[in-house]
Design a protein around this motif. Sequence first.
Motif: not given
Lengths: 354, 199
Positions: B59, B134, B136, B152-154, B156, B196-197, B199
């Motif tokens: 981050n 973080s 991530v 960062r996302t699920d 991705f 966004e799961k 960060a």
Amino acid sequence: MLDLKPDFGGFFKDETFVGDFTFANSPSAVRRFPFPFDRDQYMYSVNIEPHVPTRPGSVLEHAFDIDEHYVSEMRDRARVLARDPLRCQSLPHMELAGWDLVELIMESLSRDYPQWFTLERSGNDWHWVNKPLGIDQRFTFLDPSTLPYGPMEYITRQMQGDFTLQDERDGNLWVDAGMVTTQADWSLDFDIGMNFFEWHAPVPLAHEKGIFDRALKFLLKLQHGAPVRRFNWTMTVNPLLDTAPETYPEWGPSKTTLTQANLGAKQHLRVELQSLFRLPRSNAIAFSIRAYLGSFQDLVTVPKWGRRLHRVVRDLHPDLAAYKGFLRNRDAMVEWLSKYDDGAPTSPGIWPED
Amino acid sequence: MSFPPSIKSRPVYGVLSPRPGQAHLIIADGEGAGAVADLFASGPGIAERAHVLYTPGPNGTDDWAVIAGLGAAQAQRAASVPTLLFRLARVLLDAKAGTQCYLAGSEGLIGQAERDLMAQGVPHQDIQKEHRGSTVRRVQCVHCKGVTENVRTDPFQCSHCGLHLFVRDHYSRRLAAFQGVCIDAEEPGNIPPPVEKFA
């Protein structure tokens, strides 16, 4: 290279497990199918029993079952490995366990199927003949330079079913080697090196029930010469042995192709006969995961199995149906199977005639 | 922070605590500097036998000043995780038996350092790990085997093969990665919007 010169003879079938899917069970193979449900419902249990020979003609007659699909399955394994060598891996400390496995399998097959396999031993000079695959190999036991592959890979290229080798340390079992090309959607490449709880981590409900704690305690007591077995099962559309996560984008779409008209032929009950052997030199545990595929239309020719399969699939916990990957098709399966369930009681046990 | 209960392969983390040792090898990124500072504060004898390798977090958090102020016998700032791991490989060539290993920061840094320590024969049970900062994830695509960093996302998109993957909690210490599996394998093109799961 292991140069297969297959001899199908009069017993082994020449068939495929991919593409045109010509795999089929003969009527006698249907009768000996290892139907896994001993009652009309299913939930996890530590369903482990001694792996003793029983019922001549059944899949439990010998330590390892060689059936009519042997030669074609070995050809399919060679195809999968040529495409993705990561399906067979052995961490460096597992070579001795691989030799233990060579000995276990060669001794078992030459004892139980002398018409197909012979083993001559003179000290560490061994002579192995596998007639169905056209293999005639002289080698020095415990000397890997005398085989075309590492010992585990060499012998499991000649054995139906997947194998993993578990090292025992710190009161746990570690899956540190394996040959995995006929798996129910798990990745050896990802899981290799994990302990018993970690590689079973994705299984729902069973951890909470203490299944894995009890199973591990049981397996740590496993003795050489006293193997054990259990059944496991899932569902597979088309007779695809290699339902690997690696190739899921290739076979996943088949799950959306079922209709009431084709379901009986395309939907297969996939049964694993799992057997575990303590190995004498390495103290590792060999885990044999032998997959059998039976189409719904073949299985319902046994009235008891038709009734029972309908009830098991209908009443299965939805988390298990999701984990086993058939929640999407469960209602269609139940509808198709209901035609074979007249509500009559079923007898206890798995055998068709009991 | 702590993570919600999950499956048995998902890593869990503790709080670094000093243990007697001939040497203390400490590897951290980002907010992990705070965990290292706490470790030094609770173990007054650590600094003179400490070797710290530090890199900024995924981050962007760079607390090198915190590390530099701890008075460690040796401390280096690496520009990235891969360059930190090169330094770690050199350090491990001379590591003595009885060296205590401490990892702090993001899961990707902790996992990769743990993987490299294990490859040198350090049992993973002997490596202390504290997560800070973080969340991530480092995720391996089960299909192409490529690892995507800092997910960062699920779902991705795999940075190697382009498949859209959902992120499992199933974790491999050997690969230092979570597992990503194609989310639209059964119905190609049916891809839910990314959430966004991490960060």
